[in-house]
Motif scaffolding. Structure first.
Motif, PDB file in Angstrom:
ATOM      1  N   ALA A  90      55.480  12.738  44.916  1.00 44.26           N
ATOM      2  CA  ALA A  90      56.690  12.532  44.123  1.00 44.26           C
ATOM      3  C   ALA A  90      57.699  13.643  44.387  1.00 44.26           C
ATOM      4  CB  ALA A  90      56.343  12.463  42.640  1.00 44.26           C
ATOM      5  N   ARG A  91      57.205  14.870  44.528  1.00 40.17           N
ATOM      6  CA  ARG A  91      58.104  15.983  44.820  1.00 40.17           C
ATOM      7  C   ARG A  91      58.737  15.814  46.202  1.00 40.17           C
ATOM      8  NH1 ARG A  91      54.760  19.464  43.749  1.00 40.17           N
ATOM      9  NH2 ARG A  91      53.959  19.976  45.811  1.00 40.17           N
ATOM     10  N   TYR A  92      57.922  15.403  47.172  1.00 43.62           N
ATOM     11  CA  TYR A  92      58.441  15.170  48.528  1.00 43.62           C
ATOM     12  C   TYR A  92      59.507  14.078  48.517  1.00 43.62           C
ATOM     13  CZ  TYR A  92      58.547  13.354  53.299  1.00 43.62           C
ATOM     14  OH  TYR A  92      58.960  12.893  54.522  1.00 43.62           O
ATOM     15  N   ALA A  93      59.240  12.984  47.813  1.00 37.90           N
ATOM     16  CA  ALA A  93      60.204  11.879  47.764  1.00 37.90           C
ATOM     17  C   ALA A  93      61.501  12.320  47.093  1.00 37.90           C
ATOM     18  CB  ALA A  93      59.596  10.693  47.025  1.00 37.90           C
ATOM     19  N   ARG A  94      61.379  13.093  46.020  1.00 42.36           N
ATOM     20  CA  ARG A  94      62.574  13.562  45.309  1.00 42.36           C
ATOM     21  C   ARG A  94      63.405  14.487  46.198  1.00 42.36           C
ATOM     22  NH1 ARG A  94      60.066  15.548  41.476  1.00 42.36           N
ATOM     23  NH2 ARG A  94      60.124  17.754  42.022  1.00 42.36           N
ATOM     24  N   GLU A  95      62.731  15.392  46.911  1.00 45.80           N
ATOM     25  CA  GLU A  95      63.439  16.322  47.787  1.00 45.80           C
ATOM     26  C   GLU A  95      64.159  15.608  48.917  1.00 45.80           C
ATOM     27  OE1 GLU A  95      60.303  18.923  48.940  1.00 45.80           O
ATOM     28  OE2 GLU A  95      60.413  20.146  47.102  1.00 45.80           O
ATOM     29  N   ASN A  96      63.699  14.395  49.253  1.00 49.15           N
ATOM     30  CA  ASN A  96      64.338  13.603  50.314  1.00 49.15           C
ATOM     31  C   ASN A  96      65.173  12.458  49.748  1.00 49.15           C
ATOM     32  OD1 ASN A  96      63.273  14.514  53.189  1.00 49.15           O
ATOM     33  ND2 ASN A  96      61.592  14.781  51.735  1.00 49.15           N
ATOM     34  N   ASN A  97      65.546  12.592  48.478  1.00 58.85           N
ATOM     35  CA  ASN A  97      66.425  11.622  47.813  1.00 58.85           C
ATOM     36  C   ASN A  97      65.889  10.202  47.925  1.00 58.85           C
ATOM     37  OD1 ASN A  97      68.749  11.327  46.178  1.00 58.85           O
ATOM     38  ND2 ASN A  97      69.889  10.480  47.906  1.00 58.85           N
ATOM     39  N   TYR A  98      64.576  10.075  47.914  1.00 64.09           N
ATOM     40  CA  TYR A  98      63.904   8.774  47.962  1.00 64.09           C
ATOM     41  C   TYR A  98      64.328   7.954  49.181  1.00 64.09           C
ATOM     42  CZ  TYR A  98      62.995  10.478  43.322  1.00 64.09           C
ATOM     43  OH  TYR A  98      62.624  11.294  42.280  1.00 64.09           O
ATOM     44  N   GLY A  99      64.653   8.683  50.244  1.00 59.21           N
ATOM     45  CA  GLY A  99      64.980   8.042  51.511  1.00 59.21           C
ATOM     46  C   GLY A  99      66.440   7.711  51.705  1.00 59.21           C
ATOM     47  N   VAL A 100      67.222   7.742  50.652  1.00 62.70           N
ATOM     48  CA  VAL A 100      68.638   7.365  50.745  1.00 62.70           C
ATOM     49  C   VAL A 100      69.433   8.579  51.228  1.00 62.70           C
ATOM     50  CG1 VAL A 100      70.661   6.497  49.529  1.00 62.70           C
ATOM     51  CG2 VAL A 100      68.373   5.663  48.914  1.00 62.70           C
ATOM     52  N   ARG A 101      69.758   8.593  52.513  1.00 61.27           N
ATOM     53  CA  ARG A 101      70.457   9.734  53.091  1.00 61.27           C
ATOM     54  C   ARG A 101      71.973   9.640  52.894  1.00 61.27           C
ATOM     55  NH1 ARG A 101      68.688  13.617  56.713  1.00 61.27           N
ATOM     56  NH2 ARG A 101      70.373  15.090  57.083  1.00 61.27           N
ATOM     57  N   ARG A 102      72.521   8.421  53.039  1.00 56.98           N
ATOM     58  CA  ARG A 102      73.977   8.290  52.929  1.00 56.98           C
ATOM     59  C   ARG A 102      74.344   6.860  52.552  1.00 56.98           C
ATOM     60  NH1 ARG A 102      78.415   8.411  57.144  1.00 56.98           N
ATOM     61  NH2 ARG A 102      76.801   8.486  58.739  1.00 56.98           N
ATOM     62  N   VAL A 103      75.273   6.725  51.637  1.00 57.27           N
ATOM     63  CA  VAL A 103      75.848   5.440  51.263  1.00 57.27           C
ATOM     64  C   VAL A 103      77.358   5.600  51.363  1.00 57.27           C
ATOM     65  CG1 VAL A 103      76.092   3.673  49.477  1.00 57.27           C
ATOM     66  CG2 VAL A 103      73.954   4.959  49.674  1.00 57.27           C
ATOM     67  N   GLU A 104      78.012   4.684  52.070  1.00 55.44           N
ATOM     68  CA  GLU A 104      79.427   4.875  52.355  1.00 55.44           C
ATOM     69  C   GLU A 104      80.139   3.532  52.466  1.00 55.44           C
ATOM     70  OE1 GLU A 104      82.107   7.294  55.701  1.00 55.44           O
ATOM     71  OE2 GLU A 104      79.907   7.314  55.769  1.00 55.44           O
ATOM     72  N   GLN A 105      81.413   3.544  52.098  1.00 56.97           N
ATOM     73  CA  GLN A 105      82.286   2.405  52.357  1.00 56.97           C
ATOM     74  C   GLN A 105      83.097   2.720  53.602  1.00 56.97           C
ATOM     75  OE1 GLN A 105      85.796   1.984  50.025  1.00 56.97           O
ATOM     76  NE2 GLN A 105      85.703  -0.270  49.978  1.00 56.97           N
ATOM     77  N   LEU A 106      82.902   1.920  54.659  1.00 59.33           N
ATOM     78  CA  LEU A 106      83.624   2.119  55.908  1.00 59.33           C
ATOM     79  C   LEU A 106      84.890   1.276  55.924  1.00 59.33           C
ATOM     80  CD1 LEU A 106      80.589   1.992  58.374  1.00 59.33           C
ATOM     81  CD2 LEU A 106      81.605   4.009  57.267  1.00 59.33           C
ATOM     82  N   ASP A 107      85.741   1.522  56.913  1.00 61.12           N
ATOM     83  CA  ASP A 107      86.975   0.742  57.050  1.00 61.12           C
ATOM     84  C   ASP A 107      86.651  -0.747  57.126  1.00 61.12           C
ATOM     85  OD1 ASP A 107      88.375   3.089  57.084  1.00 61.12           O
ATOM     86  OD2 ASP A 107      88.634   3.146  59.259  1.00 61.12           O
TER      87      ASP A 107
END
Length: 296
Positions: A90-107
């Motif tokens: 659980a600590r490892y997953a939290r430190e890695n943001n549960y896998g979500v590295r980036r969320v973005e709205q592109l052009d």
């Protein structure tokens, strides 16, 4: 200090007892013992031993989850209490943001999701919902799995559920050797964020995409919900147990196997093939061009 012979004996015992294809264990055992008798593992340091035995294991049985792994830090040989292991992960997953590295709205109002691991649904559910909420208003989506090395079947089930209308889609089955039982995975009926429906989805893959990342790509591809763009993935379809066999060495033993309800097979050893192969250059650019033609 644990000898090479003791490490190999312990690893082979674990493979024989737990490998998901028991009919293959005698051949694996014989191949490694033959290499041992030939002196193939003499004069190797422990890290080199792990690399050499892994190569020989996968030559005897082409399963990319069948490995010896070296760790710099010593590990306890005692079985870790379940609550301790759960807290550590659980600590490892939290430190890695549960896998979500980036969320973005592109052009062009195209969403972009960079997913590096598939966290278990009970841990990663809020992060998954937050990502999908941010992407809910976009007209098309790129899911980037090029650096996704694996994760949880329940996490894959959760991510997949956001791309189908209800709980009526059969995603995957996993057969477990230890129990002889097969568990079915279907889309979920209740989700904490809006579903992403009636809009095009592309998935970026690479030769690093592995295990749970491959399952997510494979499920969306065979169900016709996404277009895969990039490279063929590594080819690891077997959920795996990790067992220490020496203070610095762990054997990974595939203890279950995926069975896709559409294809009747999985991606083990062959990887997931993209719909649009992009071996070099920029697969994201190709994905954006593809989505723009679909969105109009």
């Amino acid at each position: 200090m644990t000898t090479h012979h003791e490490i190999i004996e312990a690893a082979l015992a674990r493979i024989t007892a737990g490998y998901v294809f028991p009919e293959k264990t005698a051949g694996i055992d014989a191949a490694i013992r033959r290499r041992l008798d030939e002196g193939a593992y003499q004069d190797l340091d422990p890290r080199e031993l792990c690399e050499r035995v892994t190569a020989d294991l996968q030559e005897a049985c082409p399963d990319k989850h069948l490995r010896l792994l070296w760790a710099e830090e010593p590990q306890s040989m005692d079985e870790e209490p379940e609550d301790v292991a759960r807290a550590r992960f659980a600590r490892y997953a939290r430190e890695n943001n549960y896998g979500v590295r980036r969320v973005e709205q592109l052009d062009g109002n195209i969403g972009y999701l960079d997913l590096r691991m598939i966290a278990p649904a009970d841990l990663g559910g809020p992060a998954t919902a937050a990502a999908m909420q941010l992407l809910a208003a976009t007209d098309g989506l790129v899911i980037d799995l090029r650096q996704c090395r694996g994760g949880s079947p329940e996490g894959v089930q959760l991510w997949c559920s956001y791309f189908f209308a209800d709980d009526g889609v059969h995603l995957n089955d996993i057969h477990h050797r230890a129990t002889g039982l097969t568990r079915q995975y279907w889309t979920l009926g209740h989700l904490a964020a809006p579903r992403y429906l009636d809009r095009p989805v592309t998935v970026l893959t690479s030769d690093l995409t592995f295990s749970g990342g491959e399952e997510l790509a494979y499920n969306l591809k065979v169900l016709g919900r996404a277009t895969l763009i990039g490279q063929a993935t590594r080819g690891g379809a077997h959920p795996t147990d990790r067992v220490p066999v020496a203070p610095h060495v762990t054997v990974t033993v595939p203890a279950a196997r995926s069975i896709n309800p559409v294809t009747g097979t999985n991606w083990e050893g062959v990887g997931v093939e993209p719909d649009l192969a992009v071996a070099a250059g920029d697969p994201l650019k190709t994905a954006l061009e593809h989505l723009r033609t679909r969105i109009g």
